[in-house]
Design an enzyme around this catalytic site. Structure first.
Site, PDB file in Angstrom:
ATOM      1  N   HIS A 135       6.863  -1.298   2.791  1.00 28.89           N
ATOM      2  CA  HIS A 135       6.591  -2.731   3.271  1.00 28.89           C
ATOM      3  C   HIS A 135       6.012  -3.737   2.250  1.00 28.89           C
ATOM      4  CE1 HIS A 135       3.577  -0.438   5.145  1.00 28.89           C
ATOM      5  NE2 HIS A 135       2.738  -1.667   5.070  1.00 28.89           N
ATOM      6  N   ASN A 193       0.762  -1.142  -0.108  1.00 29.91           N
ATOM      7  CA  ASN A 193      -0.113  -0.037  -0.032  1.00 29.91           C
ATOM      8  C   ASN A 193       0.797   1.202   0.024  1.00 29.91           C
ATOM      9  OD1 ASN A 193      -2.332  -1.578   0.579  1.00 29.91           O
ATOM     10  ND2 ASN A 193      -2.069  -1.863   2.482  1.00 29.91           N
TER      11      ASN A 193
HETATM   12  P1  5GP Z   1      -0.123  -0.810   5.771  1.00 29.10           P
HETATM   13  O1  5GP Z   1      -1.557  -0.139   6.077  1.00 29.10           O
HETATM   14  O2  5GP Z   1       0.647   0.427   6.162  1.00 29.10           O
HETATM   15  O3  5GP Z   1      -0.109  -1.267   4.356  1.00 29.10           O
HETATM   16  O4  5GP Z   1       0.035  -1.978   6.987  1.00 29.10           O
HETATM   17  C1  5GP Z   1       0.798  -1.862   8.073  1.00 29.10           C
HETATM   18  C2  5GP Z   1       0.720  -3.086   8.771  1.00 29.10           C
HETATM   19  O5  5GP Z   1       1.460  -2.920   9.906  1.00 29.10           O
HETATM   20  C3  5GP Z   1      -0.781  -3.413   9.327  1.00 29.10           C
HETATM   21  O6  5GP Z   1      -1.086  -4.816   8.708  1.00 29.10           O
HETATM   22  C4  5GP Z   1      -0.745  -3.548  10.950  1.00 29.10           C
HETATM   23  O7  5GP Z   1      -1.439  -4.323  11.355  1.00 29.10           O
HETATM   24  C5  5GP Z   1       0.792  -3.620  10.976  1.00 29.10           C
HETATM   25  N1  5GP Z   1       1.369  -3.105  12.300  1.00 29.10           N
HETATM   26  C6  5GP Z   1       1.160  -1.876  12.678  1.00 29.10           C
HETATM   27  N2  5GP Z   1       1.985  -1.793  14.065  1.00 29.10           N
HETATM   28  C7  5GP Z   1       2.450  -2.908  14.130  1.00 29.10           C
HETATM   29  C8  5GP Z   1       3.611  -3.285  14.926  1.00 29.10           C
HETATM   30  O8  5GP Z   1       3.880  -2.764  15.895  1.00 29.10           O
HETATM   31  N3  5GP Z   1       3.900  -4.406  14.992  1.00 29.10           N
HETATM   32  C9  5GP Z   1       3.775  -5.480  13.552  1.00 29.10           C
HETATM   33  N4  5GP Z   1       4.357  -6.574  13.740  1.00 29.10           N
HETATM   34  N5  5GP Z   1       2.943  -5.095  12.913  1.00 29.10           N
HETATM   35  C10 5GP Z   1       2.355  -3.715  12.954  1.00 29.10           C
END
Ligand code: 5GP
Length: 128
Positions: free
Chosen positions: A110, A97
């Protein structure tokens, strides 16, 4: 407008060891760890150690060594988690994303590697 990187984001804190994580794989330029709120039985986040915000930022500004290391690490995660079809697994989805329209929560580049169940169509609500 060039990207600016917020070094207070949660993945920067994970990389600095300020927040724990469940590491799946660590290489010279890459860290892979389990998502804290998994959306599937396999849900691993793969991040570069460098300060990149999105896929296009990474792809345009990272070194060849970083890109090769990151790409190979992502493949290794697919193999290690048993989802790689080339290794007898049932498949997976890679998502990255970016920005508000991509609904990016954490502003550090990521990949999500998701698998372990049938994931359904990728974009079921395109009209939203
Ligand atoms: P995005 O929406 O930015 O593509 O995804 C971010 C991801 O990071 C989400 O799936 C969320 O669950 C994960 N996430 C957020 N904070 C943490 C954290 O402190 N530790 C881990 N392992 N994952 C996290």
């Amino acid at each position: 407008m060039p990207y600016s990187y917020d070094d207070q984001n949660i993945f920067a804190k994970i990389l600095r060891g300020e927040i724990p994580n469940e590491t799946v794989l660590e290489t010279e330029h890459t860290l892979a760890f389990k998502d804290i709120q998994p959306g599937a039985p396999v849900h691993v986040l793969v991040i570069p150690k460098g300060a990149y915000v999105t896929f296009d930022h990474f792809a345009s500004e990272a070194t060849d060594a970083e890109i090769a290391d990151f790409t190979r690490a992502a493949a290794e995660v697919c193999r290690m988690t048993g989802v790689s079809p080339g290794e007898g697994g049932n498949g997976f989805r890679v998502i990255s994303n970016a920005g508000p329209d991509g609904v990016q929560e954490v502003p550090h580049y990521h990949l999500h590697i998701l698998g372990g169940k049938v994931l359904g169509r990728m974009l079921p609500n395109l009209k939203d």
